[in-house]
Structures are given as structure tokens and as C-alpha cells.
Design a protein around this motif. Structure first.
Motif, PDB file in Angstrom:
ATOM      1  N   LEU A 153       0.822  -1.215   0.000  1.00 19.69           N
ATOM      2  CA  LEU A 153       0.000   0.000   0.000  1.00 19.69           C
ATOM      3  C   LEU A 153       0.860   1.271   0.000  1.00 19.69           C
ATOM      4  N   GLY A 154       2.159   1.124   0.256  1.00 15.51           N
ATOM      5  CA  GLY A 154       3.044   2.289   0.304  1.00 15.51           C
ATOM      6  C   GLY A 154       2.980   3.040   1.609  1.00 15.51           C
ATOM      7  N   SER A 155       2.641   2.337   2.697  1.00 19.71           N
ATOM      8  CA  SER A 155       2.443   3.021   3.977  1.00 19.71           C
ATOM      9  C   SER A 155       3.463   2.607   5.038  1.00 19.71           C
ATOM     10  N   ILE A 156       4.723   2.341   4.596  1.00 20.69           N
ATOM     11  CA  ILE A 156       5.818   2.084   5.536  1.00 20.69           C
ATOM     12  C   ILE A 156       6.915   3.104   5.290  1.00 20.69           C
ATOM     13  N   ASP A 157       7.357   3.749   6.368  1.00 20.79           N
ATOM     14  CA  ASP A 157       8.469   4.694   6.301  1.00 20.79           C
ATOM     15  C   ASP A 157       9.715   3.954   6.785  1.00 20.79           C
ATOM     16  N   TRP A 158      10.569   3.508   5.855  1.00 17.55           N
ATOM     17  CA  TRP A 158      11.691   2.645   6.212  1.00 17.55           C
ATOM     18  C   TRP A 158      12.762   3.389   7.020  1.00 17.55           C
ATOM     19  N   GLU A 159      12.985   4.650   6.710  1.00 23.72           N
ATOM     20  CA  GLU A 159      13.967   5.435   7.485  1.00 23.72           C
ATOM     21  C   GLU A 159      13.505   5.585   8.926  1.00 23.72           C
ATOM     22  N   LEU A 160      12.215   5.859   9.101  1.00 27.13           N
ATOM     23  CA  LEU A 160      11.644   5.967  10.445  1.00 27.13           C
ATOM     24  C   LEU A 160      11.782   4.639  11.176  1.00 27.13           C
ATOM     25  N   LEU A 161      11.529   3.537  10.491  1.00 28.56           N
ATOM     26  CA  LEU A 161      11.632   2.204  11.099  1.00 28.56           C
ATOM     27  C   LEU A 161      13.036   1.954  11.635  1.00 28.56           C
ATOM     28  N   MET A 162      14.046   2.278  10.852  1.00 27.78           N
ATOM     29  CA  MET A 162      15.430   2.036  11.263  1.00 27.78           C
ATOM     30  C   MET A 162      15.804   2.856  12.506  1.00 27.78           C
ATOM     31  N   THR A 163      15.364   4.122  12.531  1.00 28.13           N
ATOM     32  CA  THR A 163      15.703   4.964  13.689  1.00 28.13           C
ATOM     33  C   THR A 163      14.982   4.487  14.945  1.00 28.13           C
ATOM     34  N   LEU A 164      13.762   3.993  14.803  1.00 23.88           N
ATOM     35  CA  LEU A 164      13.037   3.451  15.964  1.00 23.88           C
ATOM     36  C   LEU A 164      13.742   2.212  16.509  1.00 23.88           C
ATOM     37  N   LEU A 165      14.213   1.349  15.604  1.00 17.49           N
ATOM     38  CA  LEU A 165      14.911   0.136  16.032  1.00 17.49           C
ATOM     39  C   LEU A 165      16.213   0.466  16.753  1.00 17.49           C
ATOM     40  N   LEU A 166      16.894   1.541  16.323  1.00 21.00           N
ATOM     41  CA  LEU A 166      18.139   1.958  16.986  1.00 21.00           C
ATOM     42  C   LEU A 166      17.920   2.224  18.470  1.00 21.00           C
ATOM     43  N   GLY A 167      16.760   2.787  18.793  1.00 21.73           N
ATOM     44  CA  GLY A 167      16.478   3.079  20.200  1.00 21.73           C
ATOM     45  C   GLY A 167      15.819   1.921  20.926  1.00 21.73           C
ATOM     46  N   SER A 168      14.936   1.188  20.239  1.00 28.17           N
ATOM     47  CA  SER A 168      14.114   0.197  20.932  1.00 28.17           C
ATOM     48  C   SER A 168      14.890  -1.051  21.359  1.00 28.17           C
ATOM     49  N   VAL A 169      15.886  -1.446  20.575  1.00 21.11           N
ATOM     50  CA  VAL A 169      16.642  -2.657  20.913  1.00 21.11           C
ATOM     51  C   VAL A 169      17.351  -2.516  22.263  1.00 21.11           C
ATOM     52  N   PRO A 170      18.152  -1.443  22.486  1.00 21.61           N
ATOM     53  CA  PRO A 170      18.731  -1.287  23.823  1.00 21.61           C
ATOM     54  C   PRO A 170      17.673  -1.001  24.883  1.00 21.61           C
ATOM     55  N   GLY A 171      16.582  -0.307  24.493  1.00 16.35           N
ATOM     56  CA  GLY A 171      15.526   0.022  25.456  1.00 16.35           C
ATOM     57  C   GLY A 171      14.861  -1.213  26.017  1.00 16.35           C
ATOM     58  N   ILE A 172      14.495  -2.160  25.150  1.00 16.58           N
ATOM     59  CA  ILE A 172      13.797  -3.358  25.619  1.00 16.58           C
ATOM     60  C   ILE A 172      14.738  -4.251  26.430  1.00 16.58           C
ATOM     61  N   THR A 173      16.029  -4.208  26.094  1.00 13.48           N
ATOM     62  CA  THR A 173      17.011  -4.987  26.860  1.00 13.48           C
ATOM     63  C   THR A 173      17.127  -4.451  28.283  1.00 13.48           C
ATOM     64  N   ILE A 174      17.271  -3.146  28.412  1.00 14.51           N
ATOM     65  CA  ILE A 174      17.393  -2.523  29.735  1.00 14.51           C
ATOM     66  C   ILE A 174      16.097  -2.692  30.526  1.00 14.51           C
ATOM     67  N   GLY A 175      14.951  -2.487  29.855  1.00 17.38           N
ATOM     68  CA  GLY A 175      13.667  -2.638  30.528  1.00 17.38           C
ATOM     69  C   GLY A 175      13.457  -4.042  31.053  1.00 17.38           C
ATOM     70  N   SER A 176      13.842  -5.046  30.271  1.00 16.60           N
ATOM     71  CA  SER A 176      13.682  -6.439  30.687  1.00 16.60           C
ATOM     72  C   SER A 176      14.552  -6.752  31.907  1.00 16.60           C
ATOM     73  N   LEU A 177      15.761  -6.209  31.922  1.00 13.94           N
ATOM     74  CA  LEU A 177      16.665  -6.435  33.053  1.00 13.94           C
ATOM     75  C   LEU A 177      16.165  -5.747  34.323  1.00 13.94           C
ATOM     76  N   ALA A 178      15.500  -4.591  34.155  1.00 13.11           N
ATOM     77  CA  ALA A 178      15.042  -3.816  35.317  1.00 13.11           C
ATOM     78  C   ALA A 178      13.649  -4.239  35.801  1.00 13.11           C
ATOM     79  N   ALA A 179      12.981  -5.116  35.049  1.00 15.15           N
ATOM     80  CA  ALA A 179      11.577  -5.434  35.337  1.00 15.15           C
ATOM     81  C   ALA A 179      11.369  -5.981  36.747  1.00 15.15           C
ATOM     82  N   LYS A 180      12.292  -6.829  37.202  1.00 15.56           N
ATOM     83  CA  LYS A 180      12.119  -7.463  38.510  1.00 15.56           C
ATOM     84  C   LYS A 180      12.201  -6.463  39.654  1.00 15.56           C
ATOM     85  N   ALA A 181      12.872  -5.334  39.432  1.00 16.68           N
ATOM     86  CA  ALA A 181      13.055  -4.354  40.500  1.00 16.68           C
ATOM     87  C   ALA A 181      11.875  -3.390  40.628  1.00 16.68           C
TER      88      ALA A 181
END
Length: 257
Positions: A206-234
Motif C-alpha cells: 500500500l506504500g504506507s511504511i516509512d523505512w527510514e523511520l523504522l530504522m531509527t526506531l529500532l536503533l532506540g528500541s533494541v537497547p531500550g527493551i534490553t534494559i527494561g527487561s533487566l530492570a523489570a524485577k526491581a
């Protein structure tokens, strides 16, 4: 703007790691409300994001043996055709049309509210189902109900990118109350991989994916979800879920009004 996207990806990733709630209910409204991204592009980009991250999650659950593949098969029997039909519907009515974008905006708000209900009442609903075994579906009726639920979720996810996380897991808990939390999580993630992949492919068509936006979101989310998962128990789970439910309710109201 790129730095803002990376920071947003990190924040959403951290919240997903802390609470276990799918990123769609957080990321899609954030892109729409804060950055003014078209609802259709926000949905398409988030689906591409989800298909990547859920594939990795499924691998981990498969290794642990916490995926109920017969349930995944029934969910996919409903979800995958529904995703294709929903994509064709968006194509027919014009996915990037302003009126369709308005409808998608409302569907995102409705999906967010369903996520809030799932967050707040999942435990009580599960307890009620376990306490009333006569209400539980069995055999062919359970299989048909699972397929129909898959069709509903497939439509919801394709249109709003929300539903495969907290909403899907809550429905699985009600249909299969004897599954362990790990099996619920693994099964919910496993069926969502082909669903989000097909829906993401549809939005690419449909032409409704912004690939540049996707890459920048992944740059932040990968370390974010890792840190969040480690901190979840606290962090106190009830506090986090209450805070998230309150935030999501405000997001849904903002999207409607």
C-alpha cells in the motif's frame, strides 16, 4: 527529528521490557500524536517493526518449549486470511486517503482501550474462568472459537497494528486458562509473527511504511527493551501496569477528541 525518534524508540522499548505490553499500543499513538505521522503510515511502520522483534521472541520461546503449536495453527487459520482481506479493503477504499486515515485513528483509539481493559482485568477474568469450568469450551467448539478470535485479531492488527499483544494474550488466557504464563506469552508471540509479517507486507504494498523511520526506531528500541527487561524485577508490577493503563486511557481520549 531523528534523535527524537531514537529516544522514542528507546522509551517504548523500555516500557515493553518492563510491562510486557506490545509496542503497538504505545508506538503507533506516539507517532500519530507527538510526531504527526499519518495514522496509516504509523500502523504500517509499526507492523514492520513488530514482525522483526516478534520473530526473535518466537525463537527464544521455541527453544524453551513454551509455544503451543496447535493453538498457533488455529489462530493463524483465522488471522492470516483476515489480514489479507483487511489489506485488500484498505487498498479498495484508499489506505492513504484522509477519511480512511480518520477511521484508522479511531480504530487505534479503540484498540488502545481494549489493551487497557486487558491490563486491568486479565487476572480477574482468568480467575473467574478457572472457577467456572463448566463455561470453558472444549474440542471442536474451542477450535472454532480460536479461529474466530484469530480472524478478529488479524483484522484489528492490520488496521491498527494493535491487538496481538495484551489483547491477544488476554483472550488466550480466557480460552486456555490452564496454560502457564510462559506458554501464553510464547503462543501469543508465535502466531503474531506470520500475522504481522503479512500485514506489514500488505502495508508495504500500500506504500504506507516509512523505512527510514523504522530504522531509527529500532536503533532506540533494541537497547531500550534490553534494559527494561533487566530492570523489570526491581519495579512493582501493579504500579507499572496502573501507570501504563492510565497513560493509554489518556492517549485513547486524545486520539478521539
Amino acid at each position: 527529528m531523528t534523535l527524537s525518534y531514537v529516544i522514542s524508540g528507546f522509551a517504548v522499548g523500555a516500557l515493553v521490557g518492563l510491562t510486557g505490553v506490545g509496542g503497538g499500543s504505545l508506538m503507533t499513538p506516539l507517532l500519530t500524536l507527538l510526531f504527526g505521522v499519518s495514522p496509516t503510515v504509523a500502523v504500517g511502520t509499526d507492523l514492520a517493526f513488530a514482525s522483526t522483534t516478534k520473530a526473535a521472541g518466537t525463537l527464544a520461546h521455541r527453544v524453551r518449549g513454551t509455544v503451543r503449536w496447535e493453538v498457533v495453527r488455529h489462530l493463524c487459520m483465522g488471522a492470516l486470511p483476515a489480514a489479507v482481506l483487511a489489506t485488500l479493503g484498505l487498498k479498495y477504499f484508499g489506505a492513504l486517503d484522509s477519511q480512511i486515515a480518520h477511521i484508522i485513528r479511531y480504530s487505534i483509539a479503540g484498540s488502545v482501550l481494549l489493551t487497557v481493559i486487558a491490563l486491568l482485568f486479565r487476572g480477574r477474568m482468568q480467575a473467574w474462568v478457572i472457577a467456572h469450568p463448566e463455561k470453558q469450551l472444549q474440542g471442536a467448539k474451542l477450535a472454532i472459537a480460536t479461529i474466530l478470535v484469530g480472524a478478529l485479531l488479524g483484522t484489528l492488527v492490520t488496521i491498527s497494528s494493535i491487538g496481538a499483544g495484551a489483547v491477544g494474550a488476554t483472550i488466550l488466557v480466557l480460552l486456555y486458562p490452564r496454560l502457564s504464563p510462559a506458554e501464553i506469552a510464547g503462543t501469543d508471540i508465535a502466531y503474531a509473527v506470520p500475522l504481522t509479517a503479512i500485514a506489514a507486507f500488505g502495508h508495504w504494498w500500500l506504500g504506507s511504511i516509512d523505512w527510514e523511520l523504522l530504522m531509527t526506531l529500532l536503533l532506540g528500541s533494541v537497547p531500550g527493551i534490553t534494559i527494561g527487561s533487566l530492570a523489570a524485577k526491581a519495579m512493582p508490577e501493579k504500579f507499572l501496569r496502573g501507570l501504563l493503563a492510565t497513560t493509554l486511557t489518556g492517549v485513547a481520549a486524545k486520539m478521539v477528541f
